[in-house]
Scaffold this active site. Structure first.
Site, short mmCIF file in Angstrom:
data_model
loop_
_atom_site.label_atom_id
_atom_site.label_comp_id
_atom_site.label_asym_id
_atom_site.label_seq_id
_atom_site.Cartn_x
_atom_site.Cartn_y
_atom_site.Cartn_z
N ASP A 31 37.74 46.75 35.33
CA ASP A 31 37.25 45.79 34.34
C ASP A 31 38.20 45.78 33.16
O ASP A 31 38.71 46.84 32.76
CB ASP A 31 35.84 46.13 33.85
CG ASP A 31 35.29 45.05 32.93
OD1 ASP A 31 34.89 43.99 33.44
OD2 ASP A 31 35.31 45.26 31.70
N GLU A 33 38.76 44.10 29.13
CA GLU A 33 38.25 43.36 27.98
C GLU A 33 39.47 42.80 27.26
O GLU A 33 40.47 43.51 27.07
CB GLU A 33 37.43 44.25 27.04
CG GLU A 33 36.20 44.86 27.69
CD GLU A 33 35.18 43.82 28.15
OE1 GLU A 33 35.11 42.73 27.54
OE2 GLU A 33 34.48 44.09 29.14
N HIS A 190 30.01 44.72 28.08
CA HIS A 190 31.24 44.19 27.49
C HIS A 190 32.11 45.29 26.91
O HIS A 190 32.91 45.05 26.00
CB HIS A 190 30.95 43.11 26.43
CG HIS A 190 30.07 42.02 26.95
ND1 HIS A 190 30.38 41.29 28.10
CD2 HIS A 190 28.87 41.54 26.52
CE1 HIS A 190 29.41 40.42 28.32
NE2 HIS A 190 28.49 40.55 27.40
N ASP A 195 31.11 48.35 32.04
CA ASP A 195 31.10 47.27 33.03
C ASP A 195 31.76 47.69 34.34
O ASP A 195 31.33 47.28 35.42
CB ASP A 195 31.78 46.03 32.46
CG ASP A 195 30.92 45.31 31.44
OD1 ASP A 195 29.81 45.78 31.16
OD2 ASP A 195 31.36 44.27 30.91
#
Length: 222
Positions: A31, A33, A190, A195
């Site tokens: 994941d 961000e 998030h 995540d």
């Protein structure tokens, strides 16, 4: 034995069941961000990776090891205010302990290659929720960092959005986890670390459920 006669070498014994499950691919859950949607122009701010373990007897997957980094925006990177507000990340906060893209990717790739070799797999495949987004940012950061060889396939990925739509009738990560009875806290969402691990739990649930329904290859019906 005459010189230059080839000597037969014994193939190393490896765990082939794991490798056979995804035709030699080693699934790694990722994941990211970011500070926007454009992998070429917008900053990568967080990245996490979770490797999986495989039980040879039950043929089931589970979470193995997670590695996570806060990442310094690359020079000239775009920082979209709306994206920063959505994630709650402040790239200028010195307490983030951020590292540059190359250091983060180098350490993740090192872990992936180690686990991939132990599993007897030949190449890693990224597992992610909306996988094309995460794969695009990882590929772009790999290129910016002048890393010549990534363990990940450059375009093949396993998308848990699609898998959970098929298996659970849900495409949003939180909703899919709820349908699979996986605890999910929206306040912790998030962040790459949270995540990634929730996506890994979801992927394992779907793959293991498929195994429980007959496995791969499917068993012939009576």
């Amino acid at each position: 034995m005459p010189e230059n006669t080839p000597v037969a070498t014994q193939e190393p014994v490896i765990s082939t069941t794991f490798a056979a499950r995804f035709r030699g691919y080693f699934p790694v859950v990722i994941d990211v961000e970011t500070a926007g949607f454009n992998a070429q122009t917008d900053a990568l701010l967080e990245i996490a990776a979770t490797t999986l373990s495989f039980d040879e007897q039950t043929q089931c997957f589970s979470l193995d090891q997670t590695i996570q980094f806060n990442v310094e925006p690359f020079e000239g990177a775009n920082l979209e205010p709306a994206a920063l507000e959505f994630t709650g990340i402040d790239p200028s906060n010195p307490l983030r302990g951020a590292v540059d893209e190359k250091e983060a990717l180098t350490e993740i790739f090192k872990l992936v290659r180690k686990k991939m070799k132990l599993a007897g797999c030949q190449r890693a495949v990224m597992v992610a929720h909306n996988a094309s987004f995460d794969l695009g940012f990882v590929n772009a950061a790999t290129e910016r960092s002048n890393i010549k060889r990534s363990p990940f396939h450059p375009f093949v990925s396993f998308d848990t959005t699609t898998l959970s739509g098929l298996a659970l009738g849900q495409t949003v990560l939180a909703k899919a986890c709820e349908a699979a009875n996986i605890e999910f806290c929206n306040k912790e969402a998030h962040s790459a670390l949270y995540d990634t691990e929730k996506t890994a739990e979801l992927f394992c649930y779907i793959v293991n459920k498929w195994q429980a329904l007959g496995g791969w290859p499917l068993q012939p019906m009576d």
